[in-house]
Design a protein around this motif. Structure first.
Motif, PDB file in Angstrom:
ATOM      1  N   UNK A  22       0.832  -1.205   0.000  1.00 24.07           N
ATOM      2  CA  UNK A  22       0.000   0.000   0.000  1.00 24.07           C
ATOM      3  C   UNK A  22       0.867   1.256   0.000  1.00 24.07           C
ATOM      4  N   UNK A  23       1.990   1.189   0.701  1.00 22.94           N
ATOM      5  CA  UNK A  23       2.889   2.334   0.802  1.00 22.94           C
ATOM      6  C   UNK A  23       4.314   1.885   0.469  1.00 22.94           C
ATOM      7  N   UNK A  24       5.041   2.632  -0.360  1.00 24.87           N
ATOM      8  CA  UNK A  24       6.434   2.277  -0.638  1.00 24.87           C
ATOM      9  C   UNK A  24       7.207   2.143   0.664  1.00 24.87           C
ATOM     10  N   UNK A  25       7.845   1.008   0.844  1.00 27.45           N
ATOM     11  CA  UNK A  25       8.498   0.714   2.119  1.00 27.45           C
ATOM     12  C   UNK A  25       9.545   1.769   2.473  1.00 27.45           C
ATOM     13  N   UNK A  26      10.381   2.150   1.512  1.00 24.71           N
ATOM     14  CA  UNK A  26      11.436   3.121   1.786  1.00 24.71           C
ATOM     15  C   UNK A  26      10.871   4.492   2.118  1.00 24.71           C
ATOM     16  N   UNK A  27       9.804   4.886   1.449  1.00 24.52           N
ATOM     17  CA  UNK A  27       9.184   6.185   1.739  1.00 24.52           C
ATOM     18  C   UNK A  27       8.620   6.224   3.144  1.00 24.52           C
ATOM     19  N   UNK A  28       7.971   5.144   3.534  1.00 16.85           N
ATOM     20  CA  UNK A  28       7.400   5.087   4.869  1.00 16.85           C
ATOM     21  C   UNK A  28       8.496   5.144   5.927  1.00 16.85           C
ATOM     22  N   UNK A  29       9.586   4.415   5.707  1.00 19.81           N
ATOM     23  CA  UNK A  29      10.703   4.446   6.645  1.00 19.81           C
ATOM     24  C   UNK A  29      11.313   5.849   6.733  1.00 19.81           C
ATOM     25  N   UNK A  30      11.515   6.493   5.580  1.00 21.68           N
ATOM     26  CA  UNK A  30      12.114   7.831   5.569  1.00 21.68           C
ATOM     27  C   UNK A  30      11.236   8.822   6.326  1.00 21.68           C
ATOM     28  N   UNK A  31       9.937   8.728   6.123  1.00 25.42           N
ATOM     29  CA  UNK A  31       9.026   9.657   6.799  1.00 25.42           C
ATOM     30  C   UNK A  31       9.080   9.468   8.314  1.00 25.42           C
ATOM     31  N   UNK A  32       9.167   8.224   8.766  1.00 25.30           N
ATOM     32  CA  UNK A  32       9.253   7.952  10.200  1.00 25.30           C
ATOM     33  C   UNK A  32      10.589   8.434  10.759  1.00 25.30           C
ATOM     34  N   UNK A  33      11.684   8.106  10.088  1.00 26.70           N
ATOM     35  CA  UNK A  33      13.003   8.535  10.565  1.00 26.70           C
ATOM     36  C   UNK A  33      13.085  10.059  10.638  1.00 26.70           C
ATOM     37  N   UNK A  34      12.570  10.737   9.620  1.00 23.34           N
ATOM     38  CA  UNK A  34      12.592  12.204   9.621  1.00 23.34           C
ATOM     39  C   UNK A  34      11.817  12.765  10.802  1.00 23.34           C
ATOM     40  N   UNK A  35      10.690  12.131  11.133  1.00 23.87           N
ATOM     41  CA  UNK A  35       9.879  12.599  12.261  1.00 23.87           C
ATOM     42  C   UNK A  35      10.678  12.544  13.563  1.00 23.87           C
ATOM     43  N   UNK A  36      11.511  11.517  13.730  1.00 24.36           N
ATOM     44  CA  UNK A  36      12.320  11.385  14.936  1.00 24.36           C
ATOM     45  C   UNK A  36      13.484  12.372  14.938  1.00 24.36           C
ATOM     46  N   UNK A  37      14.178  12.489  13.804  1.00 21.19           N
ATOM     47  CA  UNK A  37      15.401  13.294  13.756  1.00 21.19           C
ATOM     48  C   UNK A  37      15.110  14.783  13.808  1.00 21.19           C
ATOM     49  N   UNK A  38      13.991  15.204  13.216  1.00 24.02           N
ATOM     50  CA  UNK A  38      13.726  16.631  13.084  1.00 24.02           C
ATOM     51  C   UNK A  38      12.754  17.182  14.128  1.00 24.02           C
ATOM     52  N   UNK A  39      12.166  16.341  14.959  1.00 25.90           N
ATOM     53  CA  UNK A  39      11.175  16.864  15.896  1.00 25.90           C
ATOM     54  C   UNK A  39      11.845  17.680  16.995  1.00 25.90           C
ATOM     55  N   UNK A  40      11.071  18.567  17.587  1.00 27.66           N
ATOM     56  CA  UNK A  40      11.555  19.411  18.676  1.00 27.66           C
ATOM     57  C   UNK A  40      11.198  18.735  19.992  1.00 27.66           C
ATOM     58  N   UNK A  41      12.198  18.165  20.657  1.00 28.11           N
ATOM     59  CA  UNK A  41      11.948  17.447  21.897  1.00 28.11           C
ATOM     60  C   UNK A  41      11.774  18.376  23.090  1.00 28.11           C
ATOM     61  N   UNK A  42      11.825  19.685  22.833  1.00 25.42           N
ATOM     62  CA  UNK A  42      11.470  20.632  23.875  1.00 25.42           C
ATOM     63  C   UNK A  42       9.982  20.616  24.152  1.00 25.42           C
ATOM     64  N   UNK A  43       9.178  20.145  23.183  1.00 18.29           N
ATOM     65  CA  UNK A  43       7.750  19.949  23.378  1.00 18.29           C
ATOM     66  C   UNK A  43       7.517  18.595  24.042  1.00 18.29           C
ATOM     67  N   UNK A  44       6.524  18.514  24.897  1.00 18.10           N
ATOM     68  CA  UNK A  44       6.268  17.265  25.613  1.00 18.10           C
ATOM     69  C   UNK A  44       5.328  16.333  24.853  1.00 18.10           C
ATOM     70  N   UNK A  45       4.689  16.804  23.793  1.00 20.80           N
ATOM     71  CA  UNK A  45       3.733  15.976  23.055  1.00 20.80           C
ATOM     72  C   UNK A  45       4.401  14.846  22.295  1.00 20.80           C
ATOM     73  N   UNK A  46       3.577  13.912  21.821  1.00 21.16           N
ATOM     74  CA  UNK A  46       4.064  12.729  21.117  1.00 21.16           C
ATOM     75  C   UNK A  46       4.067  12.931  19.608  1.00 21.16           C
TER      76      UNK A  46
END
Length: 441
Positions: A248-272
């Motif tokens: 349903x979703x290109x495997x590499x695209x899905x992985x990249x989107x998840x990895x980017x969410x972790x690497x680029x998020x602002x952990x100063x915010x407490x939300x998930x």
């Protein structure tokens, strides 16, 4: 003389002097007078030299970071009695804290009027930020009792050493031997989580399943990808003598989107981080907008400035990411031949990536401009457009993309006409997703 925000009295030497020193160093400085009662009565100090030595030793060995350069401990005479005046300037490496307590409210004190009080966690974070121009991941963690069982396992499996020297190199441990926020993020005690929800249909109404992943970020990212992989359905299509499989979703695209969410998020915010899986799409919402100086157009061109560069470096060492700036381009490449394209929505404090399901039936809302245009052209023009689409399908133009290109219609208008012909039973749909074709009945 009275006690106030810059003055404190001590009748005699006591270990509680440390708290006052920490409070003054973290606030606006002040003086501690040893040999003076709380009400200002001068009683004096008998052995000044001994008390001075004990005070200096107490501050040198019991307070971190080193506060000695901001102290002066002198003998002074008040009302003909010897008094020790311990003068404290505001330090430049706040927060200062009691060595045995650490960077937490019970170890960090601030001055409020005539009282030294434990600092709130928000005050401690503010002091850390103001101490210098650091990334969040390089700041000292408020939590120092950390374990790394999950991280050690993943690094060991990848052949990456994780000894004391490597922890300092990776900036998990700071120069003063304290754990950084990067250490907290990789620890088993990490407080940030990822929430994943699977919905029935195309709206956020009925849950099929939901999970929350916690612990080390390395554990979280692996568990999230494994969970989404389970829900990334496999489809097979026979073409001639070959069977073609696709997700349903290109495997590499899905992985990249998840990895980017972790690497680029602002952990100063407490939300998930929020991942929402619908019938026709996956939405990945990460807190924190684009890094300072990066625009939306920059991002689409492949410009990447990780908000958490040391975390990104660890992801790189584990081969989770290949290189900075390739994620968005990989996603766009994977969807290059698809009718529905990924969306990247950016606000000041969040980024949402929407990946279309390659095998879903997408419905597009009617755009007001198209409705007005048809009304102006009249009912005859509307019938003519319907007939034009029908005749082209009969002539062999069987995809929405081909029909739209041939007629010069907008995407919405073409989809609306196809939907109308389907509802009237004049055509039928064959296949789904990017393989959708139309035939006359």
């Amino acid at each position: 003389m009275i006690e106030n925000s810059n003055t404190e009295f001590k009748r005699e030497y006591t270990d509680s002097i440390r708290k006052a020193v920490v409070a003054f160093a973290n606030t606006d400085g002040g003086c501690i007078y040893i040999g003076v009662e709380d009400d200002g009565t001068v009683v004096g100090v008998v052995d000044v030299d001994d008390v001075q030595k004990r005070v200096i030793s107490l501050c040198r060995d019991g307070i971190q970071p080193d506060v000695m350069m901001f102290l002066s401990c002198d003998r002074t005479v008040i009302e003909d009695k010897d008094v020790i005046r311990l003068q404290v300037q505001r330090g430049t490496d706040c927060p200062y804290y009691l060595k045995g307590k650490g960077i937490r409210p019970e170890g960090v004190y601030v001055r409020r009027g005539p009282v030294s009080l434990p600092a709130a966690e928000s005050q401690i974070r503010k002091m850390i930020r103001e101490a210098g121009d650091f990334h969040y991941e390089q700041e000292r963690s408020l939590e120092q009792e950390l374990t790394f069982k999950a991280t050690e396992r993943f690094l060991q499996e990848a052949g990456v050493p994780f000894g004391e020297a490597e922890r300092r190199t990776l900036r998990i441990v700071s120069k003063d031997g304290l754990y950084t926020n990067l250490g907290l993020l990789l620890s088993d005690q990490c407080q940030h989580t990822v929430k994943v929800a699977i919905f029935s249909g195309k709206k956020q109404v009925v849950f099929r399943d939901r999970r929350e992943f916690s612990g080390s970020l390395l554990l979280q990212v692996n568990q999230v990808i494994e969970y989404l992989d389970f829900h990334n359905a496999l489809h097979s299509e026979i073409r001639g003598m070959k069977r073609l499989d696709s997700r349903d979703y290109p495997v590499e695209s899905l992985r990249e989107a998840i990895f980017n969410a972790f690497v680029h998020r602002d952990y100063g915010f407490s939300g998930s981080i929020l991942v929402s899986v619908y019938e026709d799409r996956i939405e990945i919402l990460s807190l924190g907008g684009l890094a300072e100086g990066v625009t939306y157009n920059d991002m689409m061109l492949g410009v990447s400035i990780p908000r958490n560069p040391k975390l990104a470096e660890i992801f790189y060492r584990l081969h989770y990411i290949e290189a900075f700036g390739t994620g968005v381009r990989r996603i766009l490449t994977d969807y290059a031949e698809c009718e529905e394209k990924p969306q990247f929505l950016v606000s000041d404090n969040a980024v949402k990536v929407i990946l279309p399901n390659l095998h879903a039936e997408w419905e597009h809302p009617v755009i007001a401009e198209d409705v007005v245009q048809d009304e102006r052209q009249g009912y005859t023009a509307e019938i003519a457009a319907d007939e034009g689409v029908y005749q082209l399908i009969a002539a062999g133009l069987d995809s929405r993309k081909k029909l739209q290109s041939e007629l010069g219609f907008s995407l919405t208008k073409t989809v609306n006409i196809l939907r109308k012909l389907l509802d009237e039973g004049r055509i039928q749909r064959v296949g789904n997703g990017k393989n959708t074709r139309y035939r006359c009945k």
